[in-house]
Design a protein around this motif. Structure first.
Motif, mmCIF file in Angstrom:
data_model
loop_
_atom_site.group_PDB
_atom_site.id
_atom_site.type_symbol
_atom_site.label_atom_id
_atom_site.label_comp_id
_atom_site.label_asym_id
_atom_site.label_seq_id
_atom_site.Cartn_x
_atom_site.Cartn_y
_atom_site.Cartn_z
ATOM 1 N N ALA A 5 0.834 -1.211 0.000
ATOM 2 C CA ALA A 5 0.000 0.000 0.000
ATOM 3 C C ALA A 5 0.867 1.261 0.000
ATOM 4 O O ALA A 5 0.534 2.251 -0.656
ATOM 5 N N LEU A 6 2.000 1.218 0.713
ATOM 6 C CA LEU A 6 2.909 2.373 0.722
ATOM 7 C C LEU A 6 3.415 2.677 -0.688
ATOM 8 O O LEU A 6 3.426 3.825 -1.134
ATOM 9 N N VAL A 7 3.841 1.626 -1.403
ATOM 10 C CA VAL A 7 4.386 1.830 -2.747
ATOM 11 C C VAL A 7 3.306 2.272 -3.728
ATOM 12 O O VAL A 7 3.498 3.194 -4.523
ATOM 13 N N VAL A 8 2.147 1.621 -3.638
ATOM 14 C CA VAL A 8 1.071 1.912 -4.582
ATOM 15 C C VAL A 8 0.523 3.326 -4.377
ATOM 16 O O VAL A 8 0.246 4.042 -5.340
ATOM 17 N N SER A 9 0.405 3.750 -3.114
ATOM 18 C CA SER A 9 -0.202 5.059 -2.841
ATOM 19 C C SER A 9 0.819 6.197 -2.880
ATOM 20 O O SER A 9 0.447 7.354 -2.825
ATOM 21 N N ILE B 83 1.376 3.527 -8.536
ATOM 22 C CA ILE B 83 0.426 3.313 -9.627
ATOM 23 C C ILE B 83 -0.966 3.825 -9.271
ATOM 24 O O ILE B 83 -1.838 3.893 -10.131
ATOM 25 N N HIS B 84 -1.179 4.164 -7.998
ATOM 26 C CA HIS B 84 -2.470 4.729 -7.612
ATOM 27 C C HIS B 84 -2.229 5.716 -6.471
ATOM 28 O O HIS B 84 -2.553 5.443 -5.321
ATOM 29 N N PRO B 85 -1.621 6.859 -6.782
ATOM 30 C CA PRO B 85 -1.209 7.794 -5.728
ATOM 31 C C PRO B 85 -2.375 8.253 -4.855
ATOM 32 O O PRO B 85 -3.475 8.500 -5.359
ATOM 33 N N SER B 86 -2.125 8.284 -3.568
ATOM 34 C CA SER B 86 -3.112 8.801 -2.629
ATOM 35 C C SER B 86 -2.327 9.413 -1.469
ATOM 36 O O SER B 86 -1.806 8.697 -0.622
ATOM 37 N N ALA B 87 -2.225 10.726 -1.471
ATOM 38 C CA ALA B 87 -1.393 11.425 -0.489
ATOM 39 C C ALA B 87 -1.834 11.112 0.932
ATOM 40 O O ALA B 87 -1.004 10.881 1.809
ATOM 41 N N LEU B 88 -3.161 11.062 1.157
ATOM 42 C CA LEU B 88 -3.682 10.846 2.510
ATOM 43 C C LEU B 88 -3.315 9.453 3.027
ATOM 44 O O LEU B 88 -2.762 9.303 4.118
ATOM 45 N N LEU B 89 -3.622 8.431 2.231
ATOM 46 C CA LEU B 89 -3.327 7.052 2.644
ATOM 47 C C LEU B 89 -1.832 6.881 2.886
ATOM 48 O O LEU B 89 -1.414 6.298 3.893
ATOM 49 N N TYR B 90 -1.026 7.436 1.964
ATOM 50 C CA TYR B 90 0.424 7.295 2.104
ATOM 51 C C TYR B 90 0.889 7.933 3.412
ATOM 52 O O TYR B 90 1.657 7.338 4.156
ATOM 53 N N ARG B 91 0.386 9.131 3.701
ATOM 54 C CA ARG B 91 0.789 9.856 4.890
ATOM 55 C C ARG B 91 0.458 9.058 6.162
ATOM 56 O O ARG B 91 1.290 8.912 7.057
ATOM 57 N N ILE B 92 -0.739 8.508 6.211
ATOM 58 C CA ILE B 92 -1.165 7.727 7.379
ATOM 59 C C ILE B 92 -0.248 6.513 7.583
ATOM 60 O O ILE B 92 0.293 6.293 8.670
ATOM 61 N N LEU B 93 -0.054 5.744 6.516
ATOM 62 C CA LEU B 93 0.757 4.520 6.620
ATOM 63 C C LEU B 93 2.215 4.843 6.936
ATOM 64 O O LEU B 93 2.887 4.118 7.669
ATOM 65 N N ALA C 200 7.074 -3.873 6.604
ATOM 66 C CA ALA C 200 6.423 -2.969 5.652
ATOM 67 C C ALA C 200 7.473 -2.127 4.921
ATOM 68 O O ALA C 200 7.413 -1.957 3.698
ATOM 69 N N ARG C 201 8.462 -1.628 5.646
ATOM 70 C CA ARG C 201 9.523 -0.824 5.025
ATOM 71 C C ARG C 201 10.402 -1.661 4.097
ATOM 72 O O ARG C 201 10.822 -1.197 3.036
ATOM 73 N N MET C 202 10.681 -2.896 4.520
ATOM 74 C CA MET C 202 11.460 -3.816 3.677
ATOM 75 C C MET C 202 10.745 -4.050 2.347
ATOM 76 O O MET C 202 11.334 -3.968 1.278
ATOM 77 N N VAL C 203 9.443 -4.368 2.451
ATOM 78 C CA VAL C 203 8.640 -4.641 1.260
ATOM 79 C C VAL C 203 8.570 -3.387 0.388
ATOM 80 O O VAL C 203 8.743 -3.443 -0.832
ATOM 81 N N GLU C 204 8.358 -2.240 1.044
ATOM 82 C CA GLU C 204 8.276 -0.973 0.305
ATOM 83 C C GLU C 204 9.552 -0.743 -0.513
ATOM 84 O O GLU C 204 9.496 -0.455 -1.702
ATOM 85 N N SER C 205 10.713 -0.922 0.138
ATOM 86 C CA SER C 205 11.938 -0.611 -0.599
ATOM 87 C C SER C 205 12.205 -1.655 -1.684
ATOM 88 O O SER C 205 12.721 -1.328 -2.745
ATOM 89 N N SER C 206 11.811 -2.903 -1.455
ATOM 90 C CA SER C 206 11.966 -3.920 -2.509
ATOM 91 C C SER C 206 11.116 -3.578 -3.729
ATOM 92 O O SER C 206 11.583 -3.627 -4.862
ATOM 93 N N ILE D 152 0.297 -5.257 -9.267
ATOM 94 C CA ILE D 152 0.896 -5.703 -8.004
ATOM 95 C C ILE D 152 1.288 -7.177 -8.100
ATOM 96 O O ILE D 152 2.418 -7.560 -7.820
ATOM 97 N N ARG D 153 0.332 -8.004 -8.518
ATOM 98 C CA ARG D 153 0.552 -9.460 -8.495
ATOM 99 C C ARG D 153 1.519 -9.943 -9.559
ATOM 100 O O ARG D 153 2.380 -10.790 -9.299
ATOM 101 N N HIS D 154 1.379 -9.439 -10.757
ATOM 102 C CA HIS D 154 2.133 -10.024 -11.864
ATOM 103 C C HIS D 154 3.344 -9.214 -12.300
ATOM 104 O O HIS D 154 4.110 -9.670 -13.144
ATOM 105 N N VAL D 155 3.487 -8.009 -11.778
ATOM 106 C CA VAL D 155 4.671 -7.223 -12.125
ATOM 107 C C VAL D 155 5.511 -6.917 -10.883
ATOM 108 O O VAL D 155 6.640 -7.376 -10.768
ATOM 109 N N LEU D 156 4.941 -6.192 -9.924
ATOM 110 C CA LEU D 156 5.739 -5.761 -8.768
ATOM 111 C C LEU D 156 6.264 -6.953 -7.969
ATOM 112 O O LEU D 156 7.467 -7.068 -7.730
#
Lengths: 236, 220
Positions: free
Chosen positions: B38-42, B47-57, B106-112, B135-139
């Motif tokens: 969710a951190l990477v996606v938002s 691929i689906h930016p969301s400033a609010l969700l990103y900030r919270i997470l 979460a941070r490990m996954v985000e940076s990967s 997410i599933r077939h590329v990231l």
């Protein structure tokens, strides 16, 4: 012949820290069905942004893009995704999945459209035969040359039988000889399958080699559009 | 000194340590994997930016990562009792270990996932792929070597944390090292348990590296 891609009064503005950047200003052009259309310009002229407006990877700030008569801006997200399966795209850096082998890469777009696995594999083999790589289906991209990788990318882009193929600097990372063979392949695809090919490039030779018509873009504005002879003149 | 009882105790300690670490890492991924995705996606370039969700997470991960593990362990005691019914022993230790592992994972996954070539994602988008497909077939596919390396690091870190839980009677090798080595001055037992912890980390690091190397298709 009718226009398969029509662009009207298109502008694209990016917001950056230093204010607004006008990437594209008031672009008008029409690409005829089944033609090979070139868009030429120096790097930074806005041509990559323009080609991304054709499948809405970039949304124009103003203006209209019509593909097959449909205004892309009124499509729902789902309709837009469906529309994109009708528009293949290849890139300068090929953009293949490095962890998947050749046939799995070609099958990727077929999985998006929900094609059954056996049918997808069959279709992928047909495509690999078209691009001359049927013997490489189990190879991984890192084992291929640049030209071979671009052939895989072309096979992948054609998987869902698109009507349009967008080529974003597709030969810029290749040597002159490989460039020739990729251009010959694009020409063949255009002739055999009637796919409209739109080529973005900074190389005059590429346009001269295969394009029917060409648009010159400079600093985000369309300078000229016409036949290759009209626009670029005769070879001196 | 090296009676059957001591050897049996150390054997049980190894099993308890592995039990705590395995389950905490597993549950840590159950929480941390979707969090990192969710951190990477938002994110801004996602691929689906969301400033609010990103900030919270993002802020939540930062806060949880800044609390020292021993303090978190104590803060979570009521919560642990609520879930497990007790606060002592290896099963109880899984609760704070999981909570502390999740934001790190979460941070490990985000940076990967952030390492995945933006061009490949764009190619999939140009084919008409939606967010879940990307997410599933590329990231996840393109980042899998880095994800395995991250999982190895996470496992070793959680193993280290699990030893710290020995301070409050958390069980496992750390518990033995503290009880015998620290409180009873039986240095030999402490050295053996610490050596065993080192050995375990070595083994899992080796397994992780080996797995990553075998699965990587970018070479040769």
């Amino acid at each position: 012949m009718s226009a398969i891609v029509e662009v009207k009064n298109l502008s694209k503005v990016f917001l950056s820290k230093d204010g607004k950047v006008h990437a594209l200003t008031d672009i008008n052009l029409a690409v005829e069905e089944k033609s090979i259309f070139g868009i030429i310009g120096m790097s930074g002229a806005g041509k990559s942004t323009l080609v991304r407006c054709f499948n809405f990877l970039e949304r124009p700030t103003e203006g209209e893009v019509r593909v097959e008569g449909k205004d892309l801006s009124v499509l729902t997200h789902k309709e837009l995704l469906a529309m994109r399966t009708d528009i293949g795209m290849i890139f300068q850096n090929f953009n293949l999945l490095m962890q998947k082998n050749v046939i799995e890469n070609v099958m990727l777009p077929l999985r998006i459209t929900g094609t059954k696995r056996e049918d997808a594999a069959k279709r992928a083999r047909e495509l690999l035969a078209i691009v001359g790589l049927e013997e490489k289906e189990r190879a991984y991209p890192s084992q291929l040359s640049g030209g071979q990788m671009q052939r895989v990318a072309i096979a992948r882009a054609l998987a869902n039988r698109p009507k349009i193929l967008l080529c974003d600097e597709a030969t810029s990372a290749l040597d002159p000889q490989t460039t020739q063979s990729i251009l010959a392949l694009l020409k063949r695809i255009n002739g055999e399958f009637g796919i409209t090919v739109i080529i973005i490039t900074h190389e005059m030779a590429v346009v001269r080699e295969i394009c029917d018509r060409v648009a010159v873009i400079e600093k985000g504005r369309l300078e000229k559009t016409g036949s290759v002879k009209e626009v670029l003149g005769d070879v001196e | 000194m090296w009676s059957d009882a001591v050897i049996r105790m150390i054997g049980e300690g190894i099993i308890e340590s592995l039990y705590m670490t395995a389950f905490s890492t597993l549950f840590g991924y159950v929480l941390g994997m979707p969090w990192g995705i969710a951190l990477v996606v938002s994110g801004k370039e996602g691929i689906h930016p969301s400033a609010l969700l990103y900030r919270i997470l993002d802020v939540l991960a930062n806060i949880m990562r800044s609390i020292p593990f021993l303090i978190l362990l104590i803060l979570l005691l009521p919560f642990t009792r609520l879930i497990v019914g007790t606060t002592i022993g290896s099963t109880a230790t899984i609760v704070p270990l999981t909570i502390s592992a999740a934001p790190m994972i979460a941070r490990m996954v985000e940076s990967s996932l952030a390492e995945v070539d933006r061009g490949v994602v764009e190619a999939a988008e140009s084919m008409g792929a939606g967010v879940l497909f990307v997410i599933r077939h590329v990231l996840l596919v393109e980042a899998r070597i880095s994800l395995i390396a991250g999982a190895t690091i996470s496992f070793a870190t959680v193993l280290g944390y699990s030893a710290m839980a020995g301070v409050v009677g958390g069980g496992g090798l750390g518990d033995i090292a503290i009880r015998y080595g620290y409180y009873r001055y039986q240095t030999d037992i402490m050295i053996v348990t610490v050596a065993l912890l080192v050995l375990l980390v070595q083994i899992f690091q080796w397994l992780g590296n080996h797995l990553a190397l075998t699965l990587d298709r970018r070479k040769k």
